[in-house]
Design a protein around this motif. Structure first.
Motif, PDB file in Angstrom:
ATOM      1  N   LEU A 115      43.076  58.573   1.449  1.00  0.00           N
ATOM      2  CA  LEU A 115      41.670  58.924   1.241  1.00  0.00           C
ATOM      3  C   LEU A 115      40.853  58.287   2.348  1.00  0.00           C
ATOM      4  O   LEU A 115      40.944  57.091   2.579  1.00  0.00           O
ATOM      5  CB  LEU A 115      41.207  58.418  -0.127  1.00  0.00           C
ATOM      6  N   TRP A 116      40.155  59.094   3.023  1.00  0.00           N
ATOM      7  CA  TRP A 116      39.273  58.609   4.080  1.00  0.00           C
ATOM      8  C   TRP A 116      37.835  58.651   3.580  1.00  0.00           C
ATOM      9  O   TRP A 116      37.416  59.629   2.968  1.00  0.00           O
ATOM     10  CB  TRP A 116      39.411  59.477   5.326  1.00  0.00           C
ATOM     11  N   LEU A 117      37.110  57.586   3.860  1.00  0.00           N
ATOM     12  CA  LEU A 117      35.706  57.550   3.452  1.00  0.00           C
ATOM     13  C   LEU A 117      34.850  57.324   4.695  1.00  0.00           C
ATOM     14  O   LEU A 117      35.036  56.331   5.407  1.00  0.00           O
ATOM     15  CB  LEU A 117      35.442  56.436   2.447  1.00  0.00           C
ATOM     16  N   GLY A 118      33.926  58.243   4.928  1.00  0.00           N
ATOM     17  CA  GLY A 118      33.002  58.072   6.047  1.00  0.00           C
ATOM     18  C   GLY A 118      31.739  57.435   5.507  1.00  0.00           C
ATOM     19  O   GLY A 118      31.091  57.993   4.629  1.00  0.00           O
ATOM     20  N   THR A 119      31.421  56.248   6.001  1.00  0.00           N
ATOM     21  CA  THR A 119      30.247  55.556   5.475  1.00  0.00           C
ATOM     22  C   THR A 119      29.330  55.164   6.610  1.00  0.00           C
ATOM     23  O   THR A 119      29.682  55.310   7.788  1.00  0.00           O
ATOM     24  CB  THR A 119      30.657  54.287   4.706  1.00  0.00           C
ATOM     25  N   ALA A 120      28.216  54.571   6.242  1.00  0.00           N
ATOM     26  CA  ALA A 120      27.278  54.109   7.256  1.00  0.00           C
ATOM     27  C   ALA A 120      27.808  52.860   7.926  1.00  0.00           C
ATOM     28  O   ALA A 120      27.263  52.376   8.902  1.00  0.00           O
ATOM     29  CB  ALA A 120      25.919  53.820   6.616  1.00  0.00           C
ATOM     30  N   ASP A 121      28.895  52.380   7.379  1.00  0.00           N
ATOM     31  CA  ASP A 121      29.402  51.090   7.786  1.00  0.00           C
ATOM     32  C   ASP A 121      30.776  51.195   8.434  1.00  0.00           C
ATOM     33  O   ASP A 121      31.484  50.220   8.587  1.00  0.00           O
ATOM     34  CB  ASP A 121      29.456  50.206   6.523  1.00  0.00           C
ATOM     35  N   GLY A 122      31.174  52.425   8.752  1.00  0.00           N
ATOM     36  CA  GLY A 122      32.489  52.562   9.361  1.00  0.00           C
ATOM     37  C   GLY A 122      33.368  53.512   8.572  1.00  0.00           C
ATOM     38  O   GLY A 122      32.975  54.044   7.523  1.00  0.00           O
TER      39      GLY A 122
ATOM     40  N   GLY B 168      48.183  58.818  14.867  1.00  0.00           N
ATOM     41  CA  GLY B 168      47.949  57.385  14.720  1.00  0.00           C
ATOM     42  C   GLY B 168      46.899  56.838  15.661  1.00  0.00           C
ATOM     43  O   GLY B 168      46.409  55.733  15.466  1.00  0.00           O
ATOM     44  N   ARG B 169      46.561  57.591  16.697  1.00  0.00           N
ATOM     45  CA  ARG B 169      45.599  57.058  17.656  1.00  0.00           C
ATOM     46  C   ARG B 169      44.200  57.618  17.368  1.00  0.00           C
ATOM     47  O   ARG B 169      44.049  58.782  16.955  1.00  0.00           O
ATOM     48  CB  ARG B 169      46.001  57.422  19.077  1.00  0.00           C
ATOM     49  N   LEU B 170      43.254  56.758  17.648  1.00  0.00           N
ATOM     50  CA  LEU B 170      41.855  57.115  17.411  1.00  0.00           C
ATOM     51  C   LEU B 170      41.153  57.116  18.756  1.00  0.00           C
ATOM     52  O   LEU B 170      41.196  56.125  19.470  1.00  0.00           O
ATOM     53  CB  LEU B 170      41.249  56.041  16.485  1.00  0.00           C
ATOM     54  N   ARG B 171      40.565  58.215  19.106  1.00  0.00           N
ATOM     55  CA  ARG B 171      39.851  58.195  20.379  1.00  0.00           C
ATOM     56  C   ARG B 171      38.597  59.077  20.287  1.00  0.00           C
ATOM     57  O   ARG B 171      38.582  60.083  19.574  1.00  0.00           O
ATOM     58  CB  ARG B 171      40.757  58.666  21.506  1.00  0.00           C
TER      59      ARG B 171
ATOM     60  N   GLU C 124      35.374  48.966  17.070  1.00  0.00           N
ATOM     61  CA  GLU C 124      36.475  48.317  17.780  1.00  0.00           C
ATOM     62  C   GLU C 124      37.759  49.133  17.717  1.00  0.00           C
ATOM     63  O   GLU C 124      38.647  48.958  18.535  1.00  0.00           O
ATOM     64  CB  GLU C 124      36.708  46.912  17.196  1.00  0.00           C
ATOM     65  N   SER C 125      37.808  50.044  16.740  1.00  0.00           N
ATOM     66  CA  SER C 125      39.030  50.854  16.630  1.00  0.00           C
ATOM     67  C   SER C 125      38.990  52.063  17.561  1.00  0.00           C
ATOM     68  O   SER C 125      39.927  52.853  17.605  1.00  0.00           O
ATOM     69  CB  SER C 125      39.202  51.363  15.197  1.00  0.00           C
ATOM     70  N   GLY C 126      37.875  52.213  18.218  1.00  0.00           N
ATOM     71  CA  GLY C 126      37.783  53.365  19.117  1.00  0.00           C
ATOM     72  C   GLY C 126      36.750  54.390  18.695  1.00  0.00           C
ATOM     73  O   GLY C 126      36.584  55.425  19.345  1.00  0.00           O
ATOM     74  N   LEU C 127      36.073  54.092  17.619  1.00  0.00           N
ATOM     75  CA  LEU C 127      35.050  55.030  17.172  1.00  0.00           C
ATOM     76  C   LEU C 127      33.793  54.876  18.030  1.00  0.00           C
ATOM     77  O   LEU C 127      33.423  53.756  18.370  1.00  0.00           O
ATOM     78  CB  LEU C 127      34.678  54.763  15.710  1.00  0.00           C
TER      79      LEU C 127
END
Lengths: 1009, 216
Positions: free
Chosen positions: A448-455, A503-506, A470-473
């Protein structure tokens, strides 16, 4: 199933589905869904009509409306207590006994249209008036109170009165049916023609009566029913009759009769009017409101919606565009136009008008997040939750149903989860996001992915991980999440796009020049194309690394896109702040390939039923396509639902009518042809387009053929103005269209003839031209004449030159020839040469004369006299004779014709030469006198004269002189005084002819002493 | 014996010019000083070497004879100028007289008469044909109706009664001798009167009246 509105105070519970085994749940759900689908719009409790009301403030003559009807030409006629009104979509035109004397009463109670197109108007106490082609004519029954009108297929118009019985009008005559005619009751309330030709009459005391084959009788098969008053009649197909009575609504068919009363949902038992709309719903007006009954042959009739509670609805009419018109006894007219969007808002029971997100679960329930909590709509029932029930915050910002069936609810201040009917709180202490959750996504692996104002939060196997910048967002403000092929996760943030793959976030780059990087929604197509809706940057299409942006510049109604839905038919439906719009995929692709420069989306607004053009879109999902194909759009005024497969609206252009033509304040009767008197400064054409569903969308175009070069876009203006139209024949054409949609092919046309002023007519102009032409011709001929005169003079000059000079010069040549014998002796040569010299000199003299004669400056009297003096002096001097002049000086410069000068001078010269040659005179007198118009020249000499008795020499000289003077209208006289001769010349200076006086001497003829 | 009278001839026809030149030279007391083919060279030449008498053709190429007379008279008022003309066109002759010419001669006049007229002019005479006399009478009649401008020439505008008489007699056909006899005055007095008439004409050639008259 009756409508039940959710009451938030009751303990919330889901409709009785939970707790059952999954398969059963699905079965029941399926059935319910089927039922819902089958029932389609008729069951649809959300409102799906655009309501408009019309009363005295809009121009209606009175709020008490008794009858409504639309004639085939498109006009809507309204019978009120204060006159008849004709409505064209924008204005009411009122007819009452004061402006229409053929209307005998202002209380219009009944209306009907006959097959010929005439409108029949029944009034209370004023009988019946007929309106045909613009003219009213009173038909009859002056004092009757008309309560019903009906035109049948046999060219009869049935008139029901209160107290006067029934009448039938046919072929100009009125037939009365009273007790003697078999009519059992004189108080008629309703008349209806059945499909088999029978006339059904509802009466006050005799119930339902039918007229068949010339006879009256109770309605067959209605034993025991409706002996009471019958106010309304409606036949629904063959065999089923609806009857409105004070005891309820009665349905009569072969199954028997069924009565509906307040127990069944009618607002009142007193049914006054019955009608049916285009979807087949039955509309029933009662003393306390109107209701809608869905169609359905074999079902129990039931009320699904009610209107105008508390109002007496006395009449109803459904117009050609499908709008339902309800006439009330005290609030005017109510118009209900069916629209594409059905709406659920607070009025229908939602917690709040502002709906933030919408989602459908696997069962088919519709979950709605609002500013006031959560709602669930299912099979006609609405349930709700708010903070009192444990919701973290009233403002719901995201929704999701996970694989296990739990409903995840993101709010502005926390996360909730609804599991098996219980609302749980997901606390931040457990790792859950503390603040606003904007978007959810469950991927194929169950994370489950949650998109929030905090990440971005990741919940997997019980563990919660937080991903930030820091994860690349590109930003920690996550706004949208979407899943893609091969496990891709698309992340839309407030600062751009990111992709998690393998697995990679870019982060991903957006098209350069895009106006914003705030992503609001994401959607990946099955073929891998990514669509992004942004705030201010419009729609972005990302394919294989290439990004194309679509904004208002490309034709989008707004540059903000909140949600993107696919209708499965090749169109994308997008929401924004200016409504909902739909655009074809292929158009977008073509624009991306630069084959097009602009899009033409179809925009839906209030006229389509959208409750507010401001859709909401910060919460996800901000729009949903349910499994039945419907599209749900959350707005600030409720959620709007529509079925894209159903025809949206009758987009046929409305009929156009030319209402009047005005020339300088004079109204002209429009027919097919209008004649305008000459000298009119202004010409106005007034026209209307009869559209009632969306009159504000009507646009006009007009053209005056013969005057305008091209069509004029009038927008919504309903008048065309022209000034100073020149005389001629023209055609005025006007067409109308709705918005940018189809325009009328033909519209309305009228031929216009402007008569010219008499001085503009072809006759007059032709006459003037003719006169001018004749004048020009005359001038031309006169000038030609003058030129010819000049030519004649020149010709004569040439001749004179030739004759005189030619001969003289030839002579000179001969004389001066060296071989001439006269040159033999010197003395004789000298005198010979002298003669040559003289000859030459005389030639010069002749030339002088010619030169003088030709000069037009010598065209006057003083010059003539001067010349007479000059040449006479010369001639006499050359001959050695004294010449005396008595010639007046300083005479006025009277013009003389060239012939006059010529002939007179030559005559005088001839006379003088005679004297000098023959008279042997020593002195010559030249006397000239002018008396009035007469010139007298007298030449006297002191010579020999003519010896008495001797015949006058018939020299040509005298002949010539006489002839010359005659040429100029004068005459000559020769007097012989014994000692010398007197020659007298008289000539008129102004032309004409002088009469020779009696006596005197004839110059030619035997001499007299 | 007085020295020969130096005559300048202004004539564009070469043949006629030669004839005239021969005539002058063969006449006793006269000598042809110079010949000019047009008005421009004549003006220039006569300014450099003034003759005693000028014979000028009315019709000249370029500047007309009448304009040339005016200019010459402006430069040398005492120089006698006689106009030569083929046609006895009274109008043109009158204009040349108003411009300042002392007399005129018709080209086809026989030699003897030509010389006689020249001698008379040199002697101070002022020959006038009756056509010209008529014109002069008419002109002064016009002038008498025009308002009189002030100035030193004020006394010269109108003809005296004696002058009018003389002109009328001339117009009728009398010769100078006859006029002298008729009026009981000497031939010289008649000539003097004629001279004064000419002067008055010349004066008027510069006034408004002339311009008005010429403008008709």
């Amino acid at each position: 199933m009756p409508l039940r509105l959710a009451n938030p105070r009751c303990p919330p519970r889901l409709p009785p589905i939970d707790g059952l085994p999954g398969w059963l749940t699905r079965l029941v759900a399926g059935l319910g869904l089927t039922a819902a689908m089958f029932a389609s719009d008729a069951v649809f409790t959300p409102r799906q009509h655009l309501e408009k009301s019309w009363d005295v403030r809009d121009g209606l003559p009175d709020n008490g409306v008794n009858a409504v009807l639309q004639t085939r030409d498109g006009y809507l006629w309204i019978g009120t207590e204060k006159g008849l009104a004709r409505f064209d979509g924008a204005q009411f035109r009122v007819f009452d006994p004061w402006n229409t004397k053929e209307l005998h009463s202002e209380r219009v109670s009944a209306l009907c249209e006959d097959p010929g197109g005439d409108l029949w108007i029944g009034t209370k106490g004023g009988g019946v008036t007929r309106y045909r082609e613009g003219e009213f004519k009173h038909v009859g029954l002056s004092s009757q109170y008309v309560s019903a009108l009906c035109a049948d297929r046999q060219q009869r118009v049935w008139i029901g009165t209160s107290g006067g019985g029934l009448f039938a009008f046919r072929d100009g005559s009125l037939q009365s049916f009273s007790a003697t005619g078999g009519m059992p009751d004189l108080f008629v309330l309703a008349i209806h023609e059945a499909s088999d030709g029978r006339i059904l009459v509802g009466t006050r005391f005799a119930g339902l009566v039918e007229y068949r084959d010339g006879e009256f009788g109770p309605r067959a098969g209605v034993a025991g029913t409706a002996t009471g008053p019958v106010h309304a009649l409606y036949e629904e197909g063959a065999g089923r009759l609806w009857v409105g009575t004070p005891a309820g609504l009665v349905r009569l068919d072969d199954t028997g009769n069924r009565v509906l009363t307040t127990r069944d949902g009618l607002p009142s038992d007193q049914v006054l009017t019955i009608g049916r709309d285009r979807a087949g719903n039955l509309w029933v007006g009662t003393k306390a409101g109107a209701v809608t009954l869905p169609p359905g042959r074999d079902e129990e009739p039931r009320v699904v919606r009610s209107w105008l509670r508390g109002e007496t609805v006395s009449a109803c009419w459904i117009d050609r565009e499908g709008s339902v018109w309800l006439a009330t006894a005290g609030s005017g007219l109510r118009q209900l136009t069916p629209v594409a969007f059905a709406v659920l808002a607070a009025r229908e029971g939602l917690n709040h008008d502002v709906v933030t997100c919408v989602m459908e679960d696997r069962v088919g329930r519709i979950w709605l997040g609002t500013y006031g909590g959560l709602n669930c709509w299912w099979a006609g029932t609405l349930t709700g939750w708010d903070t009192r029930d444990g919701l973290a915050n009233a403002i719901v910002t995201a929704l999701l149903e996970d694989a296990a069936g739990a409903i995840w609810i993101g709010t502005q201040q926390g996360l909730n989860r609804l599991v098996q009917g219980r609302l749980e709180r997901c606390r931040s202490e457990e790792g859950w996001p503390p603040g606003s959750v904007w978007a959810f996504l469950e991927d194929a692996e169950g994370t489950l992915w949650l998109g929030t104002a905090d990440g971005l939060y990741e919940h997997r196997e019980g563990r919660i991980t937080r991903h930030g910048v820091e994860s690349g967002l590109p930003s920690q403000d996550i706004r949208a999440l979407a899943g893609g092929r091969e496990g891709r996760l698309w992340i839309g943030t407030a600062h751009g796009l990111a992709l998690r793959h393998g697995g990679r976030l870019r982060p991903l780059a957006l098209p350069s020049g895009s106006l914003t990087r705030i992503i609001l929604c994401l959607r990946e197509d099955p073929d891998g194309v990514l669509w992004c809706g942004t705030l201010g940057g419009g729609l972005i299409r990302l394919e294989a690394g290439t990004a194309t942006g679509f904004t208002m510049r490309e034709g989008l109604p707004d540059s903000t896109v909140y949600q993107i839905l696919d209708d499965g038919e090749g169109c994308l439906w997008l929401t924004c702040n200016r409504g909902v719009f739909k655009v074809r995929r292929t158009e977008l692709e073509r624009l991306a390939r630069r084959e097009l420069t602009r899009l033409h989306p179809r925009v839906f607004d209030r006229t389509d039923g959208l409750p507010s053009p401001e859709c909401t879109g910060f919460a996800q999902p901000a729009g949903w396509r349910s499994t039945d194909g419907r599209l749900w759009f959350p707005t600030r005024r409720g959620v709007a639902v529509m079925d894209p497969a159903r025809p949206l609206r009758d987009d046929r252009p409305p009929p156009v009518r030319l209402e009047q033509v005005v020339a300088d304040n004079e109204r002209l009767r429009p027919g097919n042809h209008v004649t305008v008197k000459p000298g009119r400064e202004r010409l106005e054409f007034h026209f209307v387009a009869l559209s009632y569903a969306a009159p504000e969308r009507v646009r006009f175009r007009y053209l005056l053929e013969g005057f305008d070069k091209e069509w004029t876009d009038a927008g919504a203006r309903r008048v065309a103005y022209y000034t100073r139209v020149p005389p001629g024949r023209y055609r005025f054409r006007v067409t109308a269209g709705l918005g940018e949609q189809a325009w009328n092919e033909i519209g309305a046309i009228v031929a216009v003839t402007v008569w010219p002023e008499f001085w503009q007519t072809a006759w007059f102009r032709g006459g003037v031209v003719g006169v001018l032409a004749l004048a020009a011709l005359g001038v031309h001929r006169w000038r030609l004449g003058r030129v010819r005169a000049l030519d004649r003079l020149r010709l004569r000059l040439a001749q004179d030159l030739h004759d005189d000079l030619g001969a003289s010069l030839t002579e000179i040549a001969l004389m001066s020839d060296p071989e001439h014998p006269e040159f033999a002796e010197l003395v004789r040569a000298r005198s010979h040469a002298g003669r040559i010299s003289l000859k030459a000199r005389s030639v010069v003299q002749t030339l002088n004369e010619i030169v003088w004669a030709v000069n037009p400056r010598n065209d006057n009297l003083p010059r003539l006299l001067d010349y007479l003096c000059t040449f006479s002096e010369e001639l006499c001097e050359a001959a050695g004779v004294r010449c005396w002049h008595e010639v007046p000086v300083g005479l006025p410069a009277r013009p003389l014709k060239v012939e006059f000068r010529h002939h007179l001078l030559l005559a005088v010269k001839e006379a003088l030469q005679n004297v000098l040659k023959h008279a042997h005179a020593t002195e010559v007198w030249l006397r000239v006198s002018v008396a009035g118009d007469q010139l007298e020249v007298v030449l006297t000499d002191n010579g020999r004269g003519f010896p008495p008795g001797a015949p006058r020499p018939h020299g040509c000289g005298l002949e010539n002189m006489r002839a010359r003077l005659e040429q100029i209208g004068g005459w000559t006289e020769v007097l012989d005084a014994g000692r010398g001769t007197t020659v007298r010349f008289l000539a008129p200076l102004g032309g004409g002819r002088l009469r020779r006086p009696r006596g005197g001497h004839d110059p030619i003829g035997p001499g007299k002493e | 014996m007085s020295p020969s009278i130096q005559v300048a001839i202004v004539e564009d026809d070469a043949g006629l010019c030669r004839e005239l030149e021969r005539l002058i030279n063969e006449t006793e007391g006269f000598a042809c000083q110079s010949t000019y083919p047009d008005a421009e060279t004549a003006l220039e030449g006569i300014a450099r070497r003034p003759p005693d008498l000028v014979l000028m053709d009315i019709r000249l190429p370029g500047l007309s004879g009448i304009d040339c007379v005016r200019r010459l008279k402006d430069a040398q008022p005492a120089l006698p100028i006689v106009m030569l003309t083929v046609y006895e066109d009274s109008e043109t002759l009158f204009r040349s007289l108003m411009a300042g010419a002392n007399g005129y001669l018709v080209k086809r006049t026989p030699r003897a008469r030509l010389i006689e007229a020249l001698r008379e002019i040199v002697a101070g005479g002022a020959p006038m044909s009756r056509s010209i006399a008529r014109k002069v009478v008419e002109f002064f009649h016009q002038v008498s109706q025009v308002p009189v401008p002030t100035g030193p020439a004020a006394g010269l505008e109108h003809l005296t009664p004696r002058e009018q008489e003389i002109l009328a007699s001339l117009a009728r056909g009398h010769s100078y001798k006859e006029i002298a006899v008729d009026l009981g005055i000497s031939g010289d007095t008649v000539r003097k009167h004629m001279g004064r008439i000419y002067e008055k004409l010349h004066v008027h050639s510069r006034t408004q009246a002339i311009l008005k008259y010429l403008g008709r």
